[in-house]
Motif scaffolding. Sequence first.
Motif, mmCIF file in Angstrom:
data_model
loop_
_atom_site.group_PDB
_atom_site.id
_atom_site.type_symbol
_atom_site.label_atom_id
_atom_site.label_comp_id
_atom_site.label_asym_id
_atom_site.label_seq_id
_atom_site.Cartn_x
_atom_site.Cartn_y
_atom_site.Cartn_z
ATOM 1 N N LEU A 144 0.826 -1.158 0.040
ATOM 2 C CA LEU A 144 0.029 -0.085 0.060
ATOM 3 C C LEU A 144 0.729 1.259 0.027
ATOM 4 O O LEU A 144 0.577 2.175 -0.951
ATOM 5 N N HIS A 145 1.896 1.402 0.888
ATOM 6 C CA HIS A 145 2.570 2.566 0.946
ATOM 7 C C HIS A 145 1.767 3.855 1.192
ATOM 8 O O HIS A 145 1.970 4.798 0.249
ATOM 9 N N LEU A 146 0.983 3.908 2.099
ATOM 10 C CA LEU A 146 -0.044 4.975 2.278
ATOM 11 C C LEU A 146 0.518 6.191 2.628
ATOM 12 O O LEU A 146 0.033 7.455 2.400
ATOM 13 N N ALA A 147 1.687 6.108 3.271
ATOM 14 C CA ALA A 147 2.210 7.446 4.095
ATOM 15 C C ALA A 147 2.452 8.622 3.111
ATOM 16 O O ALA A 147 1.974 9.828 3.373
ATOM 17 N N PRO A 148 2.922 8.452 1.665
ATOM 18 C CA PRO A 148 3.004 9.604 1.059
ATOM 19 C C PRO A 148 1.974 9.713 -0.022
ATOM 20 O O PRO A 148 2.272 10.445 -0.974
ATOM 21 N N ASN A 198 -3.867 -1.553 8.044
ATOM 22 C CA ASN A 198 -3.829 -0.115 7.843
ATOM 23 C C ASN A 198 -5.154 0.595 7.799
ATOM 24 O O ASN A 198 -5.194 1.635 8.221
ATOM 25 N N VAL A 199 -6.096 -0.292 7.295
ATOM 26 C CA VAL A 199 -7.578 0.431 6.936
ATOM 27 C C VAL A 199 -8.594 -0.504 7.209
ATOM 28 O O VAL A 199 -8.577 -1.850 6.905
ATOM 29 N N HIS A 200 -9.485 -0.065 8.151
ATOM 30 C CA HIS A 200 -10.913 -0.983 8.196
ATOM 31 C C HIS A 200 -12.036 -0.106 8.231
ATOM 32 O O HIS A 200 -12.087 0.719 9.360
ATOM 33 N N ALA A 201 -12.888 -0.381 7.458
ATOM 34 C CA ALA A 201 -14.285 -0.012 7.529
ATOM 35 C C ALA A 201 -14.317 1.657 7.783
ATOM 36 O O ALA A 201 -15.054 2.122 8.615
ATOM 37 N N GLY A 202 -13.537 2.421 7.174
ATOM 38 C CA GLY A 202 -13.279 3.605 7.110
ATOM 39 C C GLY A 202 -12.518 4.457 8.282
ATOM 40 O O GLY A 202 -12.558 5.485 8.233
ATOM 41 N N GLN A 203 -11.943 3.523 8.758
ATOM 42 C CA GLN A 203 -11.237 4.057 9.898
ATOM 43 C C GLN A 203 -9.178 3.697 9.376
ATOM 44 O O GLN A 203 -9.111 2.658 9.032
ATOM 45 N N LEU A 230 -10.273 4.645 2.738
ATOM 46 C CA LEU A 230 -11.287 4.919 3.834
ATOM 47 C C LEU A 230 -12.643 5.129 3.238
ATOM 48 O O LEU A 230 -13.526 4.640 4.012
ATOM 49 N N ALA A 231 -12.615 5.507 2.250
ATOM 50 C CA ALA A 231 -14.288 5.798 1.576
ATOM 51 C C ALA A 231 -14.839 4.504 1.044
ATOM 52 O O ALA A 231 -15.939 4.181 1.172
ATOM 53 N N SER A 232 -13.917 3.681 0.768
ATOM 54 C CA SER A 232 -14.607 2.504 0.102
ATOM 55 C C SER A 232 -15.146 1.564 1.333
ATOM 56 O O SER A 232 -16.064 0.595 0.926
ATOM 57 N N LEU A 260 -0.077 12.102 7.460
ATOM 58 C CA LEU A 260 -1.121 12.474 6.652
ATOM 59 C C LEU A 260 -2.124 13.490 7.748
ATOM 60 O O LEU A 260 -3.043 13.942 6.947
ATOM 61 N N GLY A 261 -2.079 13.339 8.729
ATOM 62 C CA GLY A 261 -2.871 14.097 9.838
ATOM 63 C C GLY A 261 -3.983 13.746 9.959
ATOM 64 O O GLY A 261 -5.132 14.438 9.753
ATOM 65 N N ILE A 262 -4.222 12.382 9.843
ATOM 66 C CA ILE A 262 -5.563 11.363 9.871
ATOM 67 C C ILE A 262 -5.552 10.906 11.272
ATOM 68 O O ILE A 262 -4.863 10.024 11.754
ATOM 69 N N ASP A 263 -6.818 11.086 12.094
ATOM 70 C CA ASP A 263 -6.867 10.346 13.364
ATOM 71 C C ASP A 263 -6.891 8.665 12.911
ATOM 72 O O ASP A 263 -7.208 8.163 11.868
ATOM 73 N N VAL A 264 -6.256 8.098 14.005
ATOM 74 C CA VAL A 264 -5.987 6.801 13.926
ATOM 75 C C VAL A 264 -6.685 5.766 15.094
ATOM 76 O O VAL A 264 -6.865 6.482 16.287
ATOM 77 N N VAL A 265 -7.243 4.941 14.898
ATOM 78 C CA VAL A 265 -7.849 3.997 15.814
ATOM 79 C C VAL A 265 -6.941 2.592 15.908
ATOM 80 O O VAL A 265 -6.403 2.329 14.935
ATOM 81 N N SER A 266 -6.746 2.542 16.920
ATOM 82 C CA SER A 266 -5.880 1.035 17.473
ATOM 83 C C SER A 266 -6.236 -0.336 16.891
ATOM 84 O O SER A 266 -7.602 -0.356 16.669
ATOM 85 N N PRO A 267 -5.595 -0.849 16.067
ATOM 86 C CA PRO A 267 -5.855 -1.953 15.296
ATOM 87 C C PRO A 267 -6.347 -3.137 16.500
ATOM 88 O O PRO A 267 -7.377 -3.802 16.264
ATOM 89 N N GLN A 268 -6.012 -3.076 17.515
ATOM 90 C CA GLN A 268 -6.445 -3.963 18.781
ATOM 91 C C GLN A 268 -7.883 -3.595 19.055
ATOM 92 O O GLN A 268 -8.628 -4.768 19.012
#
Length: 372
Positions: A95-99, A344-349, A108-110, A359-367
Amino acid sequence: MKIGCPKEIKPQEFRVGMTPNAAQEAVNHGHEVLIETGAGDGSGFADDAYIAAGARILGTAEEVFATADMIVKVKEPQAGERKMLREGQLLFTYLHLAPDEAQTRDLLASGCTAIAYETVTDDNGGLPLLAPMSEVAGRLAPQVGAWTLQKANGGRGVLMGGVPGVPPANVVVIGGGVVGTHAARIAAGMGAEVTVLDRSLPRLRYLDDVFGGTFKTGYSSSGLVEELLPRADMVIGAVLIPGAAAPKLVTRAQLSSMKPGATLVDVAIDQGGCFETSHATTHQDPIYEVDGVMHYCVANMPGAVARTSTIALGNATMPFMLALADKGWKQACADDPHLLEGLNVHAGQLTYYAVGKALGIDVVSPQKVIKG
């Protein structure tokens, strides 16, 4: 589970996400494997090989995305592919999402669940799904750098190993991890004078113990980089911060200290590149010049040796792919904390801290996600 593998559509990407052997293993585990027609052609795997493995061939990527529960790829989904992802679908790929904010927002939208090869870890703190491609890219870097150094390509016209009476090329490798180690081995094997820089003293001791005399080592600092740049014919950028944007280690101002026609090879370009003047290129148009210095910044270097790369990647990803298919992603991640690191991504999070920070996006703990 229905496992789908579409054909890669990134320019000059010839790898494929599943080998026929991986498809056969999945079928043997009771899963249905769906391969887009021609997906393996670039790696030398014909549709017939997948059919013999028990897979089903579908005519278009749209059919694969619409039918599969899990999508297995190599490169990050391109804009058109991201539109085909759906809520509840599992994506397993680099994925290499950071850049790449656009990709991150689209994922996230998907509503899909996306597990990134490059952030899955192991017991030794390594990155087992990135390692095989890092090995390939590391070994390719001196090869493509040597080609870029040729005068016809804009380089200095320096032969890596020199000849009797003429000194060899001077190569600086920034980063002593998997990429840097393989790059240094190959460059030294080509006869170049090589120096590897790293900020881990244990790593430098390891390199000196194992490869002592093959190449020099140095503790990476801005001062030492500035000292070495004017002497370098080639600089290979091989730094990695897992999941995060690569640090910029050579500035544009420093290019003026380098020899005209010197070459920068940026293996960190997937994570934004480690040279300030880097931007991603393709195998079709791989190099460009800035202030007299040649840049090779192909974002999918291993795609140039697609068969080797595909088999190496498939060997590494297969056990994780089977775990995800056999158990479902939540149970597989609950059972394996190293696989959970790949989420890295789940259900819009967003669920990977380094990407959120970049990217300045809020993060939810994978746990928290797998317990939800």
